[in-house]
Design a protein around this motif. Structure first.
Motif, PDB file in Angstrom:
ATOM      1  N   ILE A   1       0.806  -1.223  -0.066  1.00  0.00           N
ATOM      2  CA  ILE A   1       0.037   0.038   0.041  1.00  0.00           C
ATOM      3  C   ILE A   1       0.669   1.351  -0.007  1.00  0.00           C
ATOM      4  CG2 ILE A   1      -1.697   1.358   1.280  1.00  0.00           C
ATOM      5  CD1 ILE A   1      -2.673  -1.216   2.322  1.00  0.00           C
ATOM      6  N   PRO A   2       0.634   2.096  -0.920  1.00  0.00           N
ATOM      7  CA  PRO A   2       1.593   3.138  -1.055  1.00  0.00           C
ATOM      8  C   PRO A   2       1.264   4.134   0.085  1.00  0.00           C
ATOM      9  CG  PRO A   2       0.292   3.037  -3.110  1.00  0.00           C
ATOM     10  CD  PRO A   2      -0.317   2.208  -2.118  1.00  0.00           C
ATOM     11  N   THR A   3       2.481   4.847   0.753  1.00  0.00           N
ATOM     12  CA  THR A   3       2.569   5.578   1.861  1.00  0.00           C
ATOM     13  C   THR A   3       2.090   7.113   1.644  1.00  0.00           C
ATOM     14  OG1 THR A   3       4.895   5.908   1.545  1.00  0.00           O
ATOM     15  CG2 THR A   3       4.282   4.068   2.893  1.00  0.00           C
ATOM     16  N   ASN A   4       2.000   7.523   0.211  1.00  0.00           N
ATOM     17  CA  ASN A   4       1.300   8.768  -0.319  1.00  0.00           C
ATOM     18  C   ASN A   4       0.651   8.747  -1.431  1.00  0.00           C
ATOM     19  OD1 ASN A   4       3.139   9.001  -2.716  1.00  0.00           O
ATOM     20  ND2 ASN A   4       5.121   9.256  -1.240  1.00  0.00           N
ATOM     21  N   ASP A   5       0.136   9.895  -1.912  1.00  0.00           N
ATOM     22  CA  ASP A   5      -0.592  10.075  -3.025  1.00  0.00           C
ATOM     23  C   ASP A   5      -0.115  10.531  -4.304  1.00  0.00           C
ATOM     24  OD1 ASP A   5      -0.733  12.285  -1.985  1.00  0.00           O
ATOM     25  OD2 ASP A   5      -2.948  12.525  -1.934  1.00  0.00           O
ATOM     26  N   ASP A   6       1.368  10.533  -4.451  1.00  0.00           N
ATOM     27  CA  ASP A   6       1.830  11.368  -5.424  1.00  0.00           C
ATOM     28  C   ASP A   6       1.998  10.308  -6.679  1.00  0.00           C
ATOM     29  OD1 ASP A   6       3.661  12.309  -7.187  1.00  0.00           O
ATOM     30  OD2 ASP A   6       5.171  12.596  -5.706  1.00  0.00           O
ATOM     31  N   SER A   7       1.056  10.853  -7.540  1.00  0.00           N
ATOM     32  CA  SER A   7       1.050   9.982  -8.805  1.00  0.00           C
ATOM     33  C   SER A   7       1.803  10.540  -9.878  1.00  0.00           C
ATOM     34  CB  SER A   7      -0.394   9.880  -9.001  1.00  0.00           C
ATOM     35  OG  SER A   7      -0.971   9.222  -8.045  1.00  0.00           O
ATOM     36  N   SER A   8       2.789  11.143  -9.690  1.00  0.00           N
ATOM     37  CA  SER A   8       3.421  11.886 -10.540  1.00  0.00           C
ATOM     38  C   SER A   8       4.622  10.769 -11.341  1.00  0.00           C
ATOM     39  CB  SER A   8       4.414  13.250 -10.173  1.00  0.00           C
ATOM     40  OG  SER A   8       5.420  12.552  -9.151  1.00  0.00           O
ATOM     41  N   LEU A   9       4.966  11.189 -12.729  1.00  0.00           N
ATOM     42  CA  LEU A   9       5.740  10.388 -13.479  1.00  0.00           C
ATOM     43  C   LEU A   9       7.393  10.298 -12.645  1.00  0.00           C
ATOM     44  CD1 LEU A   9       4.657  10.815 -17.144  1.00  0.00           C
ATOM     45  CD2 LEU A   9       4.968   8.801 -15.894  1.00  0.00           C
ATOM     46  N   THR A  10       7.875   9.182 -12.485  1.00  0.00           N
ATOM     47  CA  THR A  10       9.164   9.033 -11.882  1.00  0.00           C
ATOM     48  C   THR A  10      10.193   8.849 -12.777  1.00  0.00           C
ATOM     49  OG1 THR A  10       8.433   7.342 -10.745  1.00  0.00           O
ATOM     50  CG2 THR A  10       8.281   9.087  -9.291  1.00  0.00           C
ATOM     51  N   ASP A  11      11.324   8.581 -12.180  1.00  0.00           N
ATOM     52  CA  ASP A  11      12.515   8.205 -13.095  1.00  0.00           C
ATOM     53  C   ASP A  11      12.241   6.758 -13.384  1.00  0.00           C
ATOM     54  OD1 ASP A  11      13.034   7.944 -10.436  1.00  0.00           O
ATOM     55  OD2 ASP A  11      15.267   8.034 -10.918  1.00  0.00           O
ATOM     56  N   VAL A  12      11.755   6.089 -12.494  1.00  0.00           N
ATOM     57  CA  VAL A  12      11.619   4.574 -12.609  1.00  0.00           C
ATOM     58  C   VAL A  12      10.243   4.199 -12.540  1.00  0.00           C
ATOM     59  CG1 VAL A  12      12.270   2.310 -11.251  1.00  0.00           C
ATOM     60  CG2 VAL A  12      13.758   4.443 -10.969  1.00  0.00           C
ATOM     61  N   LEU A  13       9.657   3.278 -13.358  1.00  0.00           N
ATOM     62  CA  LEU A  13       8.255   2.736 -13.354  1.00  0.00           C
ATOM     63  C   LEU A  13       8.298   1.424 -13.388  1.00  0.00           C
ATOM     64  CD1 LEU A  13       6.884   5.026 -16.210  1.00  0.00           C
ATOM     65  CD2 LEU A  13       6.817   5.388 -13.736  1.00  0.00           C
ATOM     66  N   ALA A  14       7.158   0.650 -12.630  1.00  0.00           N
ATOM     67  CA  ALA A  14       7.043  -0.895 -12.734  1.00  0.00           C
ATOM     68  C   ALA A  14       5.940  -1.207 -13.366  1.00  0.00           C
ATOM     69  CB  ALA A  14       7.023  -1.242 -11.266  1.00  0.00           C
ATOM     70  N   MET A  15       5.991  -2.067 -14.180  1.00  0.00           N
ATOM     71  CA  MET A  15       4.867  -2.477 -15.127  1.00  0.00           C
ATOM     72  C   MET A  15       4.562  -3.997 -14.991  1.00  0.00           C
ATOM     73  SD  MET A  15       4.624  -2.032 -19.305  1.00  0.00           S
ATOM     74  CE  MET A  15       5.836  -3.486 -19.596  1.00  0.00           C
ATOM     75  N   ASP A  16       3.338  -4.435 -15.017  1.00  0.00           N
ATOM     76  CA  ASP A  16       2.926  -5.771 -15.130  1.00  0.00           C
ATOM     77  C   ASP A  16       1.828  -5.952 -16.034  1.00  0.00           C
ATOM     78  OD1 ASP A  16       3.393  -8.478 -13.891  1.00  0.00           O
ATOM     79  OD2 ASP A  16       1.109  -8.305 -13.628  1.00  0.00           O
ATOM     80  N   CYS A  17       1.533  -7.041 -16.891  1.00  0.00           N
ATOM     81  CA  CYS A  17       0.671  -7.348 -17.646  1.00  0.00           C
ATOM     82  C   CYS A  17      -0.138  -8.588 -17.560  1.00  0.00           C
ATOM     83  CB  CYS A  17       1.059  -7.425 -19.106  1.00  0.00           C
ATOM     84  SG  CYS A  17       1.974  -5.851 -19.549  1.00  0.00           S
ATOM     85  N   GLU A  18      -1.399  -8.587 -17.886  1.00  0.00           N
ATOM     86  CA  GLU A  18      -2.091  -9.981 -17.511  1.00  0.00           C
ATOM     87  C   GLU A  18      -2.490 -10.321 -18.951  1.00  0.00           C
ATOM     88  OE1 GLU A  18      -2.334 -11.900 -15.199  1.00  0.00           O
ATOM     89  OE2 GLU A  18      -1.476 -10.440 -13.877  1.00  0.00           O
ATOM     90  N   MET A  19      -2.550 -11.367 -19.387  1.00  0.00           N
ATOM     91  CA  MET A  19      -2.735 -11.955 -20.597  1.00  0.00           C
ATOM     92  C   MET A  19      -4.129 -13.010 -20.961  1.00  0.00           C
ATOM     93  SD  MET A  19       0.125 -10.930 -21.812  1.00  0.00           S
ATOM     94  CE  MET A  19       1.699 -10.554 -21.286  1.00  0.00           C
ATOM     95  N   VAL A  20      -4.612 -12.655 -22.050  1.00  0.00           N
ATOM     96  CA  VAL A  20      -5.778 -13.756 -22.362  1.00  0.00           C
ATOM     97  C   VAL A  20      -5.157 -14.723 -23.580  1.00  0.00           C
ATOM     98  CG1 VAL A  20      -7.747 -12.018 -21.508  1.00  0.00           C
ATOM     99  CG2 VAL A  20      -6.560 -11.663 -24.011  1.00  0.00           C
ATOM    100  N   GLY A  21      -6.113 -15.460 -23.804  1.00  0.00           N
ATOM    101  CA  GLY A  21      -5.927 -16.748 -24.798  1.00  0.00           C
ATOM    102  C   GLY A  21      -6.597 -16.225 -26.130  1.00  0.00           C
ATOM    103  N   VAL A  22      -5.807 -16.383 -27.317  1.00  0.00           N
ATOM    104  CA  VAL A  22      -6.483 -16.103 -28.577  1.00  0.00           C
ATOM    105  C   VAL A  22      -5.993 -17.110 -29.341  1.00  0.00           C
ATOM    106  CG1 VAL A  22      -6.464 -13.462 -28.373  1.00  0.00           C
ATOM    107  CG2 VAL A  22      -4.495 -14.723 -29.102  1.00  0.00           C
ATOM    108  N   GLY A  23      -6.625 -17.365 -30.627  1.00  0.00           N
ATOM    109  CA  GLY A  23      -6.229 -18.207 -31.721  1.00  0.00           C
ATOM    110  C   GLY A  23      -7.177 -19.420 -31.118  1.00  0.00           C
ATOM    111  N   GLN A  24      -6.076 -20.365 -30.868  1.00  0.00           N
ATOM    112  CA  GLN A  24      -6.659 -21.793 -30.438  1.00  0.00           C
ATOM    113  C   GLN A  24      -6.650 -21.774 -28.650  1.00  0.00           C
ATOM    114  OE1 GLN A  24      -8.046 -24.297 -32.335  1.00  0.00           O
ATOM    115  NE2 GLN A  24      -7.347 -23.083 -34.156  1.00  0.00           N
ATOM    116  N   GLY A  25      -6.232 -20.640 -28.287  1.00  0.00           N
ATOM    117  CA  GLY A  25      -6.324 -20.646 -26.885  1.00  0.00           C
ATOM    118  C   GLY A  25      -5.035 -20.608 -26.189  1.00  0.00           C
ATOM    119  N   ASN A  26      -4.018 -20.956 -26.934  1.00  0.00           N
ATOM    120  CA  ASN A  26      -2.937 -21.223 -26.264  1.00  0.00           C
ATOM    121  C   ASN A  26      -1.975 -20.022 -26.699  1.00  0.00           C
ATOM    122  OD1 ASN A  26      -2.730 -22.036 -29.007  1.00  0.00           O
ATOM    123  ND2 ASN A  26      -1.433 -23.710 -28.758  1.00  0.00           N
ATOM    124  N   LYS A  27      -2.252 -19.330 -27.461  1.00  0.00           N
ATOM    125  CA  LYS A  27      -1.546 -17.853 -27.786  1.00  0.00           C
ATOM    126  C   LYS A  27      -1.919 -16.850 -27.197  1.00  0.00           C
ATOM    127  CE  LYS A  27      -0.637 -14.926 -31.586  1.00  0.00           C
ATOM    128  NZ  LYS A  27      -1.084 -14.464 -33.245  1.00  0.00           N
TER     129      LYS A  27
END
Length: 266
Positions: A66-92
């Motif tokens: 849980i963040p300790t402040n509400d600063d939502s500015s763009l910083t020199d470091v960013l972290a990213m995460d993605c979630e995937m879904v299945g397309v094609g036959q489902g295995n892609k």
């Protein structure tokens, strides 16, 4: 004659000394057996027990994600995460959601993505994505463009970032990647650890219990980086210097053409 005399009630009053003695006896009896108010009646023969402080439950412990402040500015470091879904036959795999947080863990971008191909498997048990989430989701190209703008010129933190960048069809300079799945001190006998294991061992927090939350995953990766930032950045600089030295050595070892050699006439 005696019958004519009116009875005087004062004749039957106790002697003051006797009354005083009776009062003292009553006081002594009360001091021996004091009346205990019902509310203070001891619960056991040992008397009233002291209230023990109740131990703090696990819910009371602060969550490091849980963040300790509400600063939502763009910083020199960013972290990213993605979630995937299945397309094609489902295995892609195709991008279904992308989340980015700044160095404080505050969300700067979080969007569901409508893949170019038709989704055949939402992988809800892991991705947490449901059909209703993609009904009003943003177009893949629009999300791709926005993410590219956000991460440009910044250090990008994540776990197995090559998978996320592949899903986004983006590249990022290797010198600006901080992948928690590849950081040497996080490896076990040369093998990569899952993000949930690193979060539990290093941060003492549980994630990915059931459906994954890309925001929590990005925050966990950011915290792992920040805890090791000084050593991590030093190792990156050392690697860059080493590569530069190797390039210089290769350049020096290149054979020089013999400019003094003159061809002989046939």
């Amino acid at each position: 004659m005696g019958s004519d005399v009116k009875k005087n009630p004062k004749q039957f009053q106790l002697n003051p000394n006797w009354a005083q003695l009776q009062q003292k006896l009553k006081s002594a009896e009360t001091s021996r057996h004091p009346k205990i108010p019902q509310s203070e009646t001891p619960n056991s023969i040992l008397g009233k027990r002291k209230e023990r402080p109740t131990p703090e439950s696990d819910d009371a412990k602060p969550n490091p994600l849980i963040p300790t402040n509400d600063d939502s500015s763009l910083t020199d470091v960013l972290a990213m995460d993605c979630e995937m879904v299945g397309v094609g036959q489902g295995n892609k795999s195709a991008l279904g959601r992308v989340s980015l947080v700044n160095k404080w863990g505050n969300v700067i971008y979080d969007e569901f993505v409508r893949p170019i191909e038709r989704v055949v498997d939402f992988r809800t048990q892991i991705s947490g994505i449901r059909p209703r989430d993609l009904k009003k989701a943003k177009d893949f190209r629009a999300v791709q463009k926005k993410v590219a703008e956000l991460i440009k010129g910044r250090i990008l933190v994540g776990h197995a970032l090559h998978n996320d960048l592949k899903a986004l069809l983006l590249t990022h300079p290797k010198k600006d990647l901080r992948d928690t799945s590849e950081y040497q001190p996080f490896l076990k006998e040369g093998r990569r650890k899952a993000l949930r294991h690193l979060a539990a061992e290093v941060l003492g927090v549980e994630i990915q219990n059931g459906e994954h939350c890309p925001i929590d995953d990005a925050r966990a990766a950011m915290l792992l980086y920040k805890k090791n930032r000084k050593e991590w950045e030093k190792s990156v600089k050392d690697q860059i210097r080493l590569k530069e030295k190797q390039k210089k050595r290769k350049h020096r070892k290149k054979p020089k053409s013999d400019s003094n050699h003159t061809p002989t006439a046939s």
